[in-house]
Design a protein around this motif. Structure first.
Motif, PDB file in Angstrom:
ATOM      1  N   ARG A   1       0.713  -1.202   0.244  1.00 31.48           N
ATOM      2  CA  ARG A   1       0.058   0.016   0.015  1.00 31.48           C
ATOM      3  C   ARG A   1       0.845   1.388   0.122  1.00 31.48           C
ATOM      4  O   ARG A   1       0.439   2.374  -0.362  1.00 31.48           O
ATOM      5  N   SER A   2       2.147   1.344  -0.158  1.00 32.32           N
ATOM      6  CA  SER A   2       3.518   2.099   0.341  1.00 32.32           C
ATOM      7  C   SER A   2       3.727   1.796  -0.958  1.00 32.32           C
ATOM      8  O   SER A   2       5.370   2.247  -1.000  1.00 32.32           O
ATOM      9  N   THR A   3       3.130   2.250  -2.477  1.00 35.39           N
ATOM     10  CA  THR A   3       3.685   2.381  -3.831  1.00 35.39           C
ATOM     11  C   THR A   3       2.535   3.557  -4.471  1.00 35.39           C
ATOM     12  O   THR A   3       1.976   3.330  -3.975  1.00 35.39           O
ATOM     13  N   ILE A   4       3.646   4.067  -5.688  1.00 35.80           N
ATOM     14  CA  ILE A   4       3.147   5.073  -6.559  1.00 35.80           C
ATOM     15  C   ILE A   4       3.458   4.936  -7.691  1.00 35.80           C
ATOM     16  O   ILE A   4       4.366   4.394  -7.746  1.00 35.80           O
TER      17      ILE A   4
ATOM     18  N   GLY B   1      -0.794   1.493  -4.379  1.00 36.09           N
ATOM     19  CA  GLY B   1      -1.824   2.183  -3.273  1.00 36.09           C
ATOM     20  C   GLY B   1      -1.711   3.422  -3.520  1.00 36.09           C
ATOM     21  O   GLY B   1      -2.858   3.891  -3.348  1.00 36.09           O
TER      22      GLY B   1
ATOM     23  N   TYR C   1       4.369   8.068   6.423  1.00 36.65           N
ATOM     24  CA  TYR C   1       3.778   8.186   5.536  1.00 36.65           C
ATOM     25  C   TYR C   1       5.365   8.404   3.943  1.00 36.65           C
ATOM     26  O   TYR C   1       5.825   9.658   3.777  1.00 36.65           O
TER      27      TYR C   1
ATOM     28  N   TRP D   1       5.630   6.665   0.304  1.00 32.63           N
ATOM     29  CA  TRP D   1       5.980   6.111  -0.357  1.00 32.63           C
ATOM     30  C   TRP D   1       6.864   5.500  -1.998  1.00 32.63           C
ATOM     31  O   TRP D   1       7.741   6.417  -2.113  1.00 32.63           O
TER      32      TRP D   1
END
Length: 491
Positions: free
Chosen positions: A49-52, A71, A387, A389
């Protein structure tokens, strides 16, 4: 099973507007152009979920199931371009066709459904109003005489050449005049804050293009706007202040009231002319290579130089990564790696078919695993805060389905190895698009790390950096360039 909740989170964190970041051998930028804000949704330590990524498919809709693997995704204006170029432009009968803001919202809805509302979806907004790529909403205002003051004119008070066509009385483009306070308010509350953008419940954020400001006479100007409009240096400064005011107003509206976020609030973010020194307009921190692992690297064309693990594990690591909305690029050197990177390319030019097809399928793309991927994942986990990404920004438009027709290209069609019978004018492929779960063939992306036990990483021996999470301990040995992900031993 009930549908996923669509509640908006209202957690807000706003830090002082001016901040200075220091990074390894790279030069520290000056005061940030935009305030330091955090997304108004809960932190998520899940690695997947920490991908962009910035997604775009010329040929049709971007595959929502692929986008749902990330994410955060930001949809470009050119997405689904074959459709909006085939539809009549209703507000100007018989006129040219422009991107329709509704397409971006529809794509967002598709991704939200596929991800069960887990993926955050951003949409595009043009920050200068130049050319065609800023949506039906802006064009409706452009064609309404009561909004004439929203648009810059030439020194003769005529429409700006190249952006407005008056041959038959129709305007087909324009440049915002941010000296107009009414425009500044409209930009924030309607163009960005309205129901076709972050005011829509399926849209979580927005990407602002071309928000670097205008140049001034005698200096480099990325567009002919200053020359053609005859703006004085004072007028250019007023325009730039107005643009920044509009963007910051939209950013704070997003976080404080609409539960959303602006891509330009990710850090480190470099805007030429503002965040100095900033020679290339990079966004995000580049991943390390072996040489820069311990002590860092200089800034590159497409990324802030990696500060080095020694700084990342120190108190300085807070301002560099842990205490900011951190954007970390998967590449170390984009220019050197772009031939192998996922997410780039399309069949819009003769050479692109080969560049958009894996070698195993007859093309020219090396689809082997991303270089040093385990070390790059480890550096992210060792350095990150709540926070953060990991991924990439603009890499070009490519789809995930090369069998969809696209508008014809001049001098096409072009031979396409994997589609010899179909040829390639009118098709795109997505050879370089990989879901994050597949980035590391050994599976580091799919581990359940849990929450961090250690606030920051530690240099446990010379050149070896470690951080414990609830389930997995991450270790990066900069000396022998090996990353390990092992079960955490209870203390």
């Amino acid at each position: 099973m009930s549908p996923p909740s669509l509640l908006r989170w209202k957690h807000v964190a706003v830090l002082p507007f001016t901040i200075v970041l220091c990074a390894g051998q790279s030069k520290p930028p000056g005061p940030l152009k935009f305030p330091t804000l955090f997304p108004p949704w809960p932190a998520d330590w899940s690695l997947l979920r920490s991908t962009i990524a910035q997604t775009c498919n010329y040929s049709g809709w971007f595959d929502p199931s692929l986008a749902a693997e990330f994410g955060v995704v930001s949809i470009d204006w050119a997405n689904h371009e074959n459709s909006y170029r085939s539809r009549p432009f209703s507000s100007i009968p018989g006129g040219p066709v422009y991107p329709d803001d509704a397409d971006l919202v529809t794509q967002a809805e598709m991704i939200k459904l596929a991800s069960r509302n887990q993926t955050k979806v951003f949409v595009y907004r043009q920050g200068q109003g130049i050319a065609i790529n800023f949506g039906m909403q802006a064009h409706q205002v452009l064609s309404d005489p009561q909004y004439d003051g929203f648009w810059l004119k030439t020194v003769n008070n005529t429409p700006l050449p190249g952006n407005i066509n008056q041959t038959d009385g129709r305007r087909i483009g324009g440049v915002f005049d941010f000296r107009n306070e009414t425009l500044v308010k409209w930009f924030a509350t309607e163009y960005v804050g309205g129901p076709q953008c972050i005011g829509h419940p399926m849209v979580d954020g927005w990407f602002a293009d071309d928000v670097y400001g205008l140049g001034s006479p005698g200096s480099a100007d990325r567009t002919p706007v200053v020359k053609e409009s005859g703006l004085s240096p004072d007028q250019v400064a007023a325009w730039n202040r107005g643009q920044q005011k509009a963007v910051v107003a939209a950013q704070t509206l997003a976080v404080n009231k609409l539960g959303s976020f602006n891509w330009q609030n990710f850090q480190p973010m470099c805007e030429p002319g503002h965040d100095e020194p900033c020679p290339n307009g990079w966004t995000g921190t580049a991943a390390p290579d072996r040489a820069s692992c311990e002590n860092g690297a200089p800034d590159g064309m497409h990324g802030k130089g990696f500060p080095g693990m020694r700084k990342m594990c120190s108190a300085q690591g807070g301002a560099l990564a842990r205490d900011i909305p951190w954007l970390y690029q998967l590449w170390h050197d984009r220019n050197a790696e772009q031939g192998t990177f996922p997410g780039q390319g399309s069949c819009t030019e003769a050479a692109d078919c080969a560049l958009d097809t894996c070698k195993s399928d007859g093309g020219g793309v090396d689809c082997s695993p991303i270089k040093d991927i385990r070390q790059r994942i480890a550096a992210f986990l060792l350095s990150r805060g709540p926070y953060a990404w990991m991924g990439y920004n603009w890499m070009g438009c490519a789809g995930s389905d090369h069998k969809r027709k696209y508008m014809p290209f001049p001098n096409g069609p072009y031979a396409c190895p994997q589609n010899a019978s179909l040829r390639c004018a009118g098709y795109t492929d997505g050879a370089r698009w990989q879901p994050p779960k597949d980035w590391d063939p050994e599976g580091a992306m799919n581990l359940d790390y849990g929450l961090p036990i250690d606030t920051a990483c530690t240099e446990v021996e010379a050149g070896v950096f470690e951080r414990r999470f609830e389930n997995i301990t991450v270790r990066l040995n900069c000396s022998n360039w090996v990353a390990d992900f092992v079960p955490t031993v209870a203390s």
